[in-house]
Design an enzyme around this catalytic site. Structure first.
Site, PDB file in Angstrom:
ATOM      1  N   LYS A  67       7.518  12.108   4.504  1.00 49.70           N
ATOM      2  CA  LYS A  67       8.507  11.180   5.063  1.00 49.70           C
ATOM      3  C   LYS A  67       8.531  11.296   6.581  1.00 49.70           C
ATOM      4  CE  LYS A  67      13.273   9.560   4.564  1.00 49.70           C
ATOM      5  NZ  LYS A  67      12.833   8.160   4.452  1.00 49.70           N
TER       6      LYS A  67
ATOM      7  N   ASN B 174       0.808  -1.223   0.000  1.00 52.99           N
ATOM      8  CA  ASN B 174       0.000   0.000   0.000  1.00 52.99           C
ATOM      9  C   ASN B 174       0.843   1.276   0.000  1.00 52.99           C
ATOM     10  OD1 ASN B 174      -2.651  -1.016  -0.102  1.00 52.99           O
ATOM     11  ND2 ASN B 174      -2.638  -1.475   2.087  1.00 52.99           N
TER      12      ASN B 174
ATOM     13  N   HIS C 156      13.714  15.495   1.321  1.00 57.31           N
ATOM     14  CA  HIS C 156      12.657  14.548   0.975  1.00 57.31           C
ATOM     15  C   HIS C 156      11.292  15.227   1.035  1.00 57.31           C
ATOM     16  CE1 HIS C 156      15.698  11.364   1.631  1.00 57.31           C
ATOM     17  NE2 HIS C 156      14.935  10.672   0.815  1.00 57.31           N
TER      18      HIS C 156
ATOM     19  N   ASN D 121      18.709   2.503   0.868  1.00 58.18           N
ATOM     20  CA  ASN D 121      18.372   3.074  -0.427  1.00 58.18           C
ATOM     21  C   ASN D 121      18.711   2.041  -1.497  1.00 58.18           C
ATOM     22  OD1 ASN D 121      18.520   4.620  -2.944  1.00 58.18           O
ATOM     23  ND2 ASN D 121      18.409   6.440  -1.656  1.00 58.18           N
TER      24      ASN D 121
ATOM     25  N   THR E 184      19.212   6.810   4.209  1.00 56.57           N
ATOM     26  CA  THR E 184      20.273   6.983   3.212  1.00 56.57           C
ATOM     27  C   THR E 184      21.338   7.948   3.709  1.00 56.57           C
ATOM     28  OG1 THR E 184      18.690   6.595   1.421  1.00 56.57           O
ATOM     29  CG2 THR E 184      20.760   7.682   0.829  1.00 56.57           C
TER      30      THR E 184
ATOM     31  N   ALA F 289      19.129  -2.530   2.613  1.00 60.34           N
ATOM     32  CA  ALA F 289      19.670  -1.280   2.072  1.00 60.34           C
ATOM     33  C   ALA F 289      18.731  -0.140   2.423  1.00 60.34           C
ATOM     34  CB  ALA F 289      19.845  -1.377   0.559  1.00 60.34           C
TER      35      ALA F 289
ATOM     36  N   THR G 213      13.286   1.915   6.064  1.00 58.30           N
ATOM     37  CA  THR G 213      14.247   2.738   6.816  1.00 58.30           C
ATOM     38  C   THR G 213      13.685   3.085   8.193  1.00 58.30           C
ATOM     39  OG1 THR G 213      13.393   4.817   5.906  1.00 58.30           O
ATOM     40  CG2 THR G 213      15.147   3.706   4.674  1.00 58.30           C
TER      41      THR G 213
END
Length: 255
Positions: free
Chosen positions: A148, A10, A144, A114, A155, A112, A90
């Protein structure tokens, strides 16, 4: 054909992931895990489920772009039903990162902050520059979109970790993520990691190396979230047949 389970469908990247997998010849979506309901339609052949075991049994690998608490649920479920995991979530806390490391003893996990191929290379360049330019001050700025939730971005923190590694430092001991008031002069070892939020910015990261008389800036700008979904697909294809262990996007690219 590699059957992919999508976790976090989603979300912004999750939706793109499903669309991009339609254009991938050797991978396809087989299952989608939802906590409540999926807010868009998918092919009728795809299993949509709230049951973690069913979700995992229906796929060969999992690609995750969710939230930290949801990622924790995935890791706990995968400990019982191991699958290769590509984790792009993240903002993981210490407990969640430890859980990820423990899970990697049972299955291959590529984690990761990113999934961009360009950022993977940027991490290496930052470490090299930090090592070579020892007299330069290091400042990292990330930008960003306004939605967010975590800051600084994962990152940016990863870039900071590579910069610190190039100097033989621990980022947690030298990181500065805010300045206000009469704080005195900048210390030589500190590495600043600053966050900007606004509008619909997909992602921009600048790592600056500043010295008297000159400075060098390394920039990466993501102009589309497909950068992250396509990077994750590439990572998933690479990870599918690997042994248990914790891998990075740099491992996938051979950097």
């Amino acid at each position: 054909m590699i059957k992919v389970g999508v976790f976090g469908a989603n979300g912004r990247v999750g939706k793109l992931l499903i669309e991009d997998l339609k254009e991938t010849t050797d991978m396809s979506v087989s299952s989608v895990y939802v906590r409540r309901e999926l807010n868009f339609s998918v092919d009728p052949s795809v299993l949509i489920t709230t049951d973690m075991t069913s979700f995992l049994n229906a796929c060969d690998i999992v690609i995750d772009f969710s939230l930290p608490d949801a990622c924790e649920i995935l890791l706990e479920g995968a400990m019982k039903t191991p699958k290769p995991l590509v984790i792009g979530t993240t903002g993981l806390n210490t407990h969640q990162l430890n859980l990820l490391k423990n899970a990697s003893e049972k299955m291959p996990i590529l984690y990761a902050t990113n999934m961009s191929l360009g950022v993977a290379l940027l991490n290496n360049l930052v470490e090299q520059a930090a090592s070579a330019l020892k007299e330069f001050d290091i400042e990292i700025v990330e930008m960003h979109h306004k939605h967010k939730k975590d800051a600084p971005s994962g990152t940016a923190l990863t870039l900071g970790e590579h910069a610190a590694r190039g100097r033989g430092l621990e980022l947690d001991k030298v990181r500065v993520s805010g300045r206000d008031g009469n704080i005195g002069e900048r210390s030589k070892e500190e590495i600043a990691v600053m966050a900007i939020r606004g509008g619909d910015i997909v992602g921009r990261h600048t790592v600056g190396f500043y010295n008297d008389g000159e400075f060098l800036e390394l920039n990466h700008t993501a102009t589309s979230r497909n950068t992250f979904s396509k990077g994750a697909i590439k990572a998933g294809e690479w990870l599918a047949d690997k042994e248990a262990g914790l891998y990075t996007i740099s491992d996938c690219l051979g950097l």
